[in-house]
Design a protein around this motif. Structure first.
Motif, mmCIF file in Angstrom:
data_model
loop_
_atom_site.group_PDB
_atom_site.id
_atom_site.type_symbol
_atom_site.label_atom_id
_atom_site.label_comp_id
_atom_site.label_asym_id
_atom_site.label_seq_id
_atom_site.Cartn_x
_atom_site.Cartn_y
_atom_site.Cartn_z
ATOM 1 N N ASP A 197 0.790 -1.227 0.000
ATOM 2 C CA ASP A 197 0.000 0.000 0.000
ATOM 3 C C ASP A 197 0.820 1.273 0.000
ATOM 4 O O ASP A 197 0.539 2.211 -0.729
ATOM 5 C CB ASP A 197 -0.914 -0.028 1.228
ATOM 6 N N GLU A 198 1.826 1.352 0.841
ATOM 7 C CA GLU A 198 2.494 2.625 1.083
ATOM 8 C C GLU A 198 3.823 2.791 0.357
ATOM 9 O O GLU A 198 4.537 3.762 0.583
ATOM 10 C CB GLU A 198 2.721 2.806 2.580
ATOM 11 N N SER A 295 7.142 1.744 3.581
ATOM 12 C CA SER A 295 5.964 2.190 4.325
ATOM 13 C C SER A 295 6.202 3.558 4.936
ATOM 14 O O SER A 295 7.347 3.972 5.164
ATOM 15 C CB SER A 295 5.631 1.196 5.442
ATOM 16 N N SER A 296 5.102 4.259 5.234
ATOM 17 C CA SER A 296 5.213 5.538 5.924
ATOM 18 C C SER A 296 5.700 5.341 7.352
ATOM 19 O O SER A 296 6.311 6.236 7.933
ATOM 20 C CB SER A 296 3.858 6.264 5.931
ATOM 21 N N VAL A 311 7.156 -4.186 9.671
ATOM 22 C CA VAL A 311 6.065 -3.221 9.778
ATOM 23 C C VAL A 311 4.747 -3.981 9.903
ATOM 24 O O VAL A 311 4.431 -4.815 9.049
ATOM 25 C CB VAL A 311 6.024 -2.303 8.544
ATOM 26 N N VAL A 313 1.075 -5.078 9.492
ATOM 27 C CA VAL A 313 -0.055 -4.865 8.585
ATOM 28 C C VAL A 313 -1.078 -5.955 8.867
ATOM 29 O O VAL A 313 -0.739 -7.135 8.931
ATOM 30 C CB VAL A 313 0.375 -4.928 7.104
ATOM 31 N N GLY A 336 -2.711 4.090 8.175
ATOM 32 C CA GLY A 336 -1.425 4.118 8.851
ATOM 33 C C GLY A 336 -1.342 5.085 10.011
ATOM 34 O O GLY A 336 -2.300 5.773 10.360
ATOM 35 N N VAL A 477 4.512 -5.888 5.761
ATOM 36 C CA VAL A 477 4.674 -5.196 4.490
ATOM 37 C C VAL A 477 5.580 -6.025 3.600
ATOM 38 O O VAL A 477 6.566 -6.605 4.056
ATOM 39 C CB VAL A 477 5.295 -3.799 4.719
ATOM 40 N N ASP A 491 -2.845 4.922 1.044
ATOM 41 C CA ASP A 491 -3.328 5.315 2.360
ATOM 42 C C ASP A 491 -4.200 6.562 2.234
ATOM 43 O O ASP A 491 -3.902 7.454 1.454
ATOM 44 C CB ASP A 491 -2.088 5.588 3.209
#
Length: 518
Positions: A197-198, A295-296, A311, A313, A336, A477, A491
């Motif tokens: 996603d990120e 990821s953020s 991370v 998820v 997030g 992730v 996100d």
């Protein structure tokens, strides 16, 4: 992240090599027509000076980053009208317009944008006001602005020419756009979207963060200092990242837009500076481009990135048999830590956001659109969406606090809000009637579930199915190498980052950091 991808690709790169440096465009000094309103433009000599400075600043950026110059960079002088036309065309591109429209509805459903807010015209005005220069990957050209004095543009050039060096190193279009555009239509695609996603947002933050380091170093050049040897400067910057002074449009923008606009610059800069101070120039520039965060969470926590911390998820089960008869898949992704901070600050205040955001431990959302929404007007309304949101917290107290904050904002989003305590199974649930259908909030240990728009009995079935697949060892992730080529959602809070950062360095960031550097 929340919402669909809304990239405009205004810094897209092609694989083709750049052409030789363009000849400086002439600057008009003709008298305006009678009654015509004009703005000051730089002179022909100033334009020539600005064009000459490109090569010197490119050399500075190369030495500052250890990114080699493969070839020279084309340069072009453009007017404010041309910038506005450029941005408008990006927003009007078929895919870009569709992504923006989809994001807007999801963001409104979450309450991150008011129902009567019109995103597209506001963003065009905001970015036209904010742009201070940009590098276009597609044409391999750095665009210079004909209404800004050369001395003011040179630090911006340092920023944008860093993007040119990144482009020559990794091909920014392929590097920064690792996702696919398709909507997930089955459980495998749902979880693939969640895992990746990120990635795009994280890479944007890296690109802008590296460029901000060079921007700062160029600004501080007369002092003989750099960010690498001046940690006290970063301490000052941390206190200034939320300042919107000097930007009338940004100052009245929704909190989401303010935070999203500044994220790749402020958080990207903090991320890069942390790596630069800890591990040196090669780690902060070439190595991060070769092995970017996914990821953020890693952007917000650079130590986690450097330590390869997994991370968290959450998973999504196969909910399609329960909803596909009456709903069509619309969006799926990660909610997030960045989004949680915005939601908590918007609905509970900055102090609550500061307390809650670090306690986030994973979150996913799923949006589906009613098949009965057949007209354009119906499809553009948040009322057409059913929304699911599952969040995990590091402890039960934080989970309960978040549920309280989330419930407190429901009256802002819905008319006809009425709590139906008689329909609640126990004290773990809150059930509401709204003008857009049922709302169910429930808590189980350190997990909070939200359903908006789905009938409450269906919502409970979806909740039970979603909670049943979670575990203490959450889906992680996708590895950074795995991210390449996989489908990516976006996100909700950071869905706008790609639109914002693609417009080039912004005045809100440039002005703030220049002030500190002097």
């Amino acid at each position: 992240m929340l919402g669909c991808q809304t990239r405009t690709q205004s810094r897209p790169a092609s694989a083709a090599a750049a052409a030789p440096v363009a000849v400086a465009a002439p600057v008009s000094v003709e008298a305006p027509a009678k009654g015509e309103v004009t703005q000051a433009r730089i002179t022909r000599d100033q334009a020539k000076e600005l064009f000459r400075s490109v090569d010197d600043i490119l050399s500075f950026a190369s030495k500052d980053t250890d990114l080699p110059i493969v070839h020279s960079v084309k340069r072009k002088l453009i007017t404010r009208d041309e910038v506005s036309k450029y941005l408008t065309e990006k927003f009007d591109e078929d895919q870009g317009a569709k992504r923006l429209e989809r994001s807007e509805i999801v963001l409104k459903k979450f309450g991150l944008l008011d129902r009567d807010f019109h995103l597209r015209p506001f963003m065009i005005s905001l970015l036209t006001e904010q742009v201070a220069g940009f590098y276009d990957n597609k044409t391999k050209t750095v665009n210079l602005l004909d209404w800004i004095e050369p001395d003011e543009q040179k630090p911006v050039l340092a920023h944008e020419l860093t993007h040119a060096l990144q482009d020559q190193r990794v091909d920014l279009t392929k590097w920064s756009d690792v996702g696919q555009e398709d909507i997930a239509k089955n459980v495998d695609e749902d979880n693939r979207h969640i895992q990746t996603d990120e990635a795009d947002t994280a890479r944007d933050a890296v690109a802008e963060g590296q460029a901000m380091v060079v921007f700062m170093d160029y600004t501080m050049r007369p002092t003989g200092k750099t960010l690498a040897d001046s940690p006290e400067i970063m301490d000052k910057l941390k206190d200034m990242v939320s300042d919107t002074g000097g930007s009338p449009i940004l100052a009245r923008a929704p909190l989401l837009l303010q935070k999203s606009l500044l994220f790749p610059y402020s958080e990207g800069l903090m991320f890069e500076d942390s790596i630069l101070v800890k591990a040196g120039k090669d780690a902060a520039f070439p190595a991060v481009l070769a092995n970017p965060p996914a990821s953020s969470f890693e952007i917000l926590h650079p130590k986690a990135y450097m330590a390869h911390v997994p991370v968290p998820v959450l998973r999504i089960p196969d909910i399609h048999p329960l909803i596909d008869a009456e709903y069509t898949p619309y969006d799926v992704g990660v909610m997030g830590e960045f989004d949680v901070r915005i939601v908590a600050e918007l609905f509970g205040g900055e102090q609550i956001a500061d307390a809650l955001a670090p306690e986030w431990n994973g979150g996913i959302y799923y949006a589906a659109q009613k098949r009965s929404a057949v007209t354009a007007e119906a499809k553009e309304s948040p009322a057409s969406l059913g929304l699911l949101y599952e969040s995990r917290w590091k402890n039960e107290d934080s989970a309960r606090s978040f549920m309280t904050v989330y419930a407190g904002q429901l009256p802002r989003k819905y008319s006809g809000l009425m709590r139906r305590k008689k329909d609640e199974a126990d004290d773990s649930e809150q059930v509401y009637t709204t003008n857009e259908g049922d709302v169910l909030l429930s808590i189980s240990g350190n997990e909070v579930f939200v359903s908006e728009g789905f009938p409450v009995e269906l919502a409970r079935k979806l909740r039970d199915r979603i909670e049943s697949v979670q575990s203490d060892a959450p889906l992680q992730v996708a590895g950074r190498a795995e991210v390449r080529g996989l489908g990516a959602a976006e996100d909700p809070g950071l869905s706008l980052v790609r639109v914002m950062s693609s417009a080039g360095v912004i005045k809100a960031a440039a002005g703030r950091y220049t002030l500190v550097g002097r």
